[in-house]
Design a protein around this motif. Structure first.
Motif, mmCIF file in Angstrom:
data_model
loop_
_atom_site.group_PDB
_atom_site.id
_atom_site.type_symbol
_atom_site.label_atom_id
_atom_site.label_comp_id
_atom_site.label_asym_id
_atom_site.label_seq_id
_atom_site.Cartn_x
_atom_site.Cartn_y
_atom_site.Cartn_z
ATOM 1 N N VAL A 89 0.861 -1.297 -0.160
ATOM 2 C CA VAL A 89 0.063 -0.003 -0.179
ATOM 3 C C VAL A 89 0.896 1.202 -0.005
ATOM 4 O O VAL A 89 1.734 1.435 0.880
ATOM 5 C CB VAL A 89 -0.781 -0.086 1.171
ATOM 6 C CG1 VAL A 89 -1.519 1.468 1.326
ATOM 7 C CG2 VAL A 89 -2.183 -0.999 1.113
ATOM 8 N N GLU A 90 0.502 2.257 -0.855
ATOM 9 C CA GLU A 90 1.346 3.414 -1.032
ATOM 10 C C GLU A 90 0.330 4.523 -0.431
ATOM 11 O O GLU A 90 -0.849 4.334 -0.146
ATOM 12 C CB GLU A 90 1.818 3.830 -2.249
ATOM 13 C CG GLU A 90 2.639 2.793 -2.800
ATOM 14 C CD GLU A 90 3.783 2.437 -2.293
ATOM 15 O OE1 GLU A 90 4.495 3.592 -1.611
ATOM 16 O OE2 GLU A 90 4.578 1.562 -2.427
ATOM 17 N N GLY A 91 1.002 5.815 -0.080
ATOM 18 C CA GLY A 91 0.291 7.019 0.370
ATOM 19 C C GLY A 91 -0.033 6.740 1.785
ATOM 20 O O GLY A 91 0.396 5.777 2.434
ATOM 21 N N PHE A 92 -0.589 7.741 2.217
ATOM 22 C CA PHE A 92 -0.876 8.004 3.933
ATOM 23 C C PHE A 92 -2.229 8.310 4.169
ATOM 24 O O PHE A 92 -2.992 8.996 3.198
ATOM 25 C CB PHE A 92 0.230 8.933 4.544
ATOM 26 C CG PHE A 92 1.664 8.582 4.486
ATOM 27 C CD1 PHE A 92 2.066 7.961 5.663
ATOM 28 C CD2 PHE A 92 2.225 8.801 3.605
ATOM 29 C CE1 PHE A 92 3.432 7.460 5.833
ATOM 30 C CE2 PHE A 92 3.697 8.557 3.482
ATOM 31 C CZ PHE A 92 4.375 7.677 4.461
ATOM 32 N N VAL A 93 -2.799 7.824 5.388
ATOM 33 C CA VAL A 93 -4.060 8.526 5.938
ATOM 34 C C VAL A 93 -3.482 9.374 6.890
ATOM 35 O O VAL A 93 -2.387 9.187 7.822
ATOM 36 C CB VAL A 93 -5.138 7.359 6.247
ATOM 37 C CG1 VAL A 93 -5.375 6.475 5.100
ATOM 38 C CG2 VAL A 93 -4.356 6.467 7.647
ATOM 39 N N ALA A 94 -4.476 10.543 6.956
ATOM 40 C CA ALA A 94 -3.925 11.545 8.012
ATOM 41 C C ALA A 94 -5.190 12.284 8.576
ATOM 42 O O ALA A 94 -6.291 12.068 8.235
ATOM 43 C CB ALA A 94 -2.890 12.491 7.195
ATOM 44 N N SER A 95 -4.699 13.170 9.616
ATOM 45 C CA SER A 95 -5.951 14.087 10.269
ATOM 46 C C SER A 95 -4.977 15.459 10.271
ATOM 47 O O SER A 95 -3.883 15.502 10.156
ATOM 48 C CB SER A 95 -6.320 13.557 11.646
ATOM 49 O OG SER A 95 -5.325 13.610 12.791
ATOM 50 N N ASN A 96 -5.935 16.287 10.560
ATOM 51 C CA ASN A 96 -5.620 17.742 11.046
ATOM 52 C C ASN A 96 -5.098 17.948 12.586
ATOM 53 O O ASN A 96 -5.275 19.035 12.991
ATOM 54 C CB ASN A 96 -6.429 18.533 10.316
ATOM 55 C CG ASN A 96 -6.401 18.533 8.718
ATOM 56 O OD1 ASN A 96 -5.164 18.645 8.105
ATOM 57 N ND2 ASN A 96 -7.523 18.625 8.013
ATOM 58 N N ALA A 97 -5.168 16.895 13.147
ATOM 59 C CA ALA A 97 -5.132 16.952 14.569
ATOM 60 C C ALA A 97 -3.551 17.781 14.818
ATOM 61 O O ALA A 97 -2.655 17.689 14.200
ATOM 62 C CB ALA A 97 -5.126 15.827 15.274
ATOM 63 N N ALA B 30 4.520 17.494 7.191
ATOM 64 C CA ALA B 30 5.789 18.310 6.824
ATOM 65 C C ALA B 30 6.669 17.320 5.752
ATOM 66 O O ALA B 30 7.199 18.034 5.013
ATOM 67 C CB ALA B 30 6.445 18.664 8.142
ATOM 68 N N HIS B 31 6.621 16.193 5.925
ATOM 69 C CA HIS B 31 7.566 15.194 5.121
ATOM 70 C C HIS B 31 6.674 14.552 3.964
ATOM 71 O O HIS B 31 7.141 13.990 3.063
ATOM 72 C CB HIS B 31 7.879 14.191 6.153
ATOM 73 C CG HIS B 31 8.904 14.884 7.035
ATOM 74 N ND1 HIS B 31 8.669 15.318 8.205
ATOM 75 C CD2 HIS B 31 10.200 14.928 7.018
ATOM 76 C CE1 HIS B 31 9.835 15.819 8.771
ATOM 77 N NE2 HIS B 31 10.664 15.697 8.242
ATOM 78 N N HIS B 32 5.464 14.076 4.257
ATOM 79 C CA HIS B 32 4.744 13.322 3.195
ATOM 80 C C HIS B 32 3.363 14.100 2.712
ATOM 81 O O HIS B 32 2.467 13.381 2.494
ATOM 82 C CB HIS B 32 4.335 12.046 3.769
ATOM 83 C CG HIS B 32 5.667 11.319 4.281
ATOM 84 N ND1 HIS B 32 6.325 10.482 3.126
ATOM 85 C CD2 HIS B 32 6.192 11.158 5.150
ATOM 86 C CE1 HIS B 32 7.356 10.078 3.627
ATOM 87 N NE2 HIS B 32 7.219 10.312 4.945
ATOM 88 N N HIS B 33 3.284 15.401 2.895
ATOM 89 C CA HIS B 33 1.986 15.988 2.511
ATOM 90 C C HIS B 33 1.485 15.366 1.202
ATOM 91 O O HIS B 33 0.111 15.250 0.966
ATOM 92 C CB HIS B 33 2.034 17.525 2.583
ATOM 93 C CG HIS B 33 0.743 18.387 2.394
ATOM 94 N ND1 HIS B 33 -0.318 18.307 3.159
ATOM 95 C CD2 HIS B 33 0.188 18.880 1.313
ATOM 96 C CE1 HIS B 33 -1.232 19.000 2.960
ATOM 97 N NE2 HIS B 33 -1.108 19.378 1.553
ATOM 98 N N ALA B 34 2.131 15.646 -0.011
ATOM 99 C CA ALA B 34 1.671 15.298 -1.312
ATOM 100 C C ALA B 34 1.075 13.932 -1.236
ATOM 101 O O ALA B 34 0.590 13.481 -2.309
ATOM 102 C CB ALA B 34 2.946 15.373 -2.373
ATOM 103 N N ASP B 35 1.713 12.880 -0.554
ATOM 104 C CA ASP B 35 1.187 11.661 -0.409
ATOM 105 C C ASP B 35 0.238 11.142 0.233
ATOM 106 O O ASP B 35 -0.170 9.903 0.309
ATOM 107 C CB ASP B 35 2.563 10.948 0.139
ATOM 108 C CG ASP B 35 3.762 10.769 -0.829
ATOM 109 O OD1 ASP B 35 3.717 10.812 -1.981
ATOM 110 O OD2 ASP B 35 4.792 10.802 -0.452
ATOM 111 N N ILE B 36 -0.533 11.918 1.011
ATOM 112 C CA ILE B 36 -1.692 11.994 1.723
ATOM 113 C C ILE B 36 -3.048 11.623 0.607
ATOM 114 O O ILE B 36 -3.229 12.392 -0.023
ATOM 115 C CB ILE B 36 -2.000 13.015 2.765
ATOM 116 C CG1 ILE B 36 -0.945 12.998 3.526
ATOM 117 C CG2 ILE B 36 -3.419 12.757 3.471
ATOM 118 C CD1 ILE B 36 -0.976 14.440 4.676
#
Length: 270
Positions: A170-178, A188-194
């Protein structure tokens, strides 16, 4: 001369209004209607012969005399809490309020054995600032740094590490704005991959387990999952010490002492 010009009930309502800085917020906190709050604050000022508030469009701002009274009432909330806990202990184990981040709370919930004979009742409260502990809005806190205030007792637990976890391939990331270090690092390091966002950390984990992307987790959570595998070395920028914090006075209360010992054992084991 009346040596008790103000009732404890009115002083407690004053403390709530002073803390919330508005009648509407105090109404939500106390359950007392706005007209009643306004009337009782005016009566309190009349009884004391002092002006406690500067009333304006932005709420109820404390005058210098109001701030002085609020400081005098600093222990009133703690007294009311102790009385309420004593009353509750007649039929149930006394509640102990714990504030911690989501993942630490999850580890405590999983590690705490179901025990009807436990001498304290678990109550999670939102993880806010260290000031919650000073105001006695929580009995125990788990923090990422030692407290600066002398009235807060502290106990160092362990070093916490974070890493990237995900399903194989699996590529990319899941994130929150917490507003937490792990999410700041990810942006900061993987914003484009979210690839997916969720406001709730539990939902972020659900998305990662469903294969929507990788996730940054504390290793004490990620290593215990059989659905995800670790896909990075520990992230050095996110490493920190974990601290168990309690008010100097509250830690001697037998239910709080028992909870401190049990929570510390769970977190050290993790």
């Amino acid at each position: 001369m009346n040596e008790s010009p103000a009732s404890l009930d009115d002083l407690a309502l004053f403390a709530a209004v002073a803390h919330q800085a508005s009648l509407s917020a105090a109404q939500r906190a106390t359950g007392v209607s706005l007209p009643t709050l306004s009337r009782r604050m005016a009566a309190l000022e009349r009884d004391l012969g002092r002006t406690l508030f500067q009333r304006g469009p932005k709420g109820y701002a404390l005058t210098a005399e109001g701030r002085a009274l609020a400081e005098e009432l600093g222990g009133l909330a703690d007294t009311r809490h102790r009385v309420a806990r004593w009353a509750a202990s007649q039929t149930t184990a006394p509640p102990v309020r714990i504030t911690a981040g989501f993942w630490t709370s999850r580890a405590i919930a999983i590690g705490l054995a179901a025990d009807s004979a436990r001498p304290w009742q678990l109550r999670f409260v939102p993880a806010n600032t260290v000031l919650d502990m000073a105001r006695r809005e929580a009995d125990i806190g788990i923090r990422n740094s030692p407290p600066a205030h002398s009235w807060l007792a502290r106990q160092q637990l362990a070093e916490v590490h974070f890493a990237i976890y995900g399903k194989q391939g699996v590529e990319g990331f899941v994130a929150s704005n917490a507003d937490v270090p792990s999410q700041k690092w990810l942006h900061a390091h993987h914003h484009a991959d979210i690839r997916a966002y969720a406001s709730d950390p539990r939902l972020c984990l659900d998305l990662a387990e469903a294969g929507h992307g990788k996730i940054v987790l504390p290793t004490f959570i990620g290593d215990a999952l059989n659905t995800l595998s670790c896909q990075s070395d520990p992230i050095e920028e996110l490493r920190h010490q974990s601290w168990l914090v309690a008010h100097q006075d509250a830690r001697h209360d037998p239910p709080v002492r028992a909870a401190l010992d049990e929570v510390a054992a769970i977190l050290r084991a993790n």
